[in-house]
Design a protein around this motif. Structure first.
Motif, PDB file in Angstrom:
ATOM      1  N   ARG A   2       0.836  -1.208   0.000  1.00  0.00           N
ATOM      2  CA  ARG A   2       0.000   0.000   0.000  1.00  0.00           C
ATOM      3  C   ARG A   2       0.866   1.251   0.000  1.00  0.00           C
ATOM      4  N   HIS A   5       2.570   1.775  -3.495  1.00  0.00           N
ATOM      5  CA  HIS A   5       1.628   2.269  -4.503  1.00  0.00           C
ATOM      6  C   HIS A   5       1.180   3.705  -4.205  1.00  0.00           C
ATOM      7  N   PRO A  13       6.081   3.937 -10.825  1.00  0.00           N
ATOM      8  CA  PRO A  13       5.300   2.745 -10.489  1.00  0.00           C
ATOM      9  C   PRO A  13       6.188   1.509 -10.463  1.00  0.00           C
ATOM     10  N   ASP A  18       2.496  -7.221  -8.008  1.00  0.00           N
ATOM     11  CA  ASP A  18       2.508  -7.426  -6.560  1.00  0.00           C
ATOM     12  C   ASP A  18       2.834  -8.870  -6.170  1.00  0.00           C
TER      13      ASP A  18
END
Length: 108
Positions: A2, A5, A13, A18
């Motif tokens: 979390r 991101h 990015p 993941d």
């Protein structure tokens, strides 16, 4: 994940999905590196990975940012590596750069 991101666009990015990151963490990071975590009733809220004299990773859950968890982990790192620490951060991640400078790190 979390935290990583939530850092976009200050950092690029992730280039790996993941699931691949979780597998790498489970098979490479956990067994081979020094990992420190802060866990609450809500689960894992902050983590730091030390690799030799380097803060390899430091992440705080976005909902817990600003509550001193990152600072606590940096203090642990300084205690564990009293001869000095290095780290790497994206130049575009101004918030992280300010955080580390407040903790005595110097950009080179």
């Amino acid at each position: 994940m979390r935290s990583r991101h939530a850092s976009i666009p200050a950092i690029p990015p992730p280039v790996h999905p993941d699931d691949e990151v979780r597998e790498w963490f489970a098979s490479i990071v956990l067994p081979n590196r020094e990992v420190w975590v802060i866990d609450t009733d809500d689960g894992l809220v902050a983590m730091m990975v030390l690799l030799d004299e380097c803060v390899d990773q430091l992440y705080v859950d976005p909902e817990w940012t600003g509550q001193g968890l990152g600072s606590a982990l940096v203090d642990v790192a300084k205690e564990q590596r009293p001869d000095g620490l290095d780290l790497w951060a994206f130049q575009s991640n101004i918030g992280a750069l300010r955080f580390y400078e407040r903790h005595g790190f110097v950009a080179i």
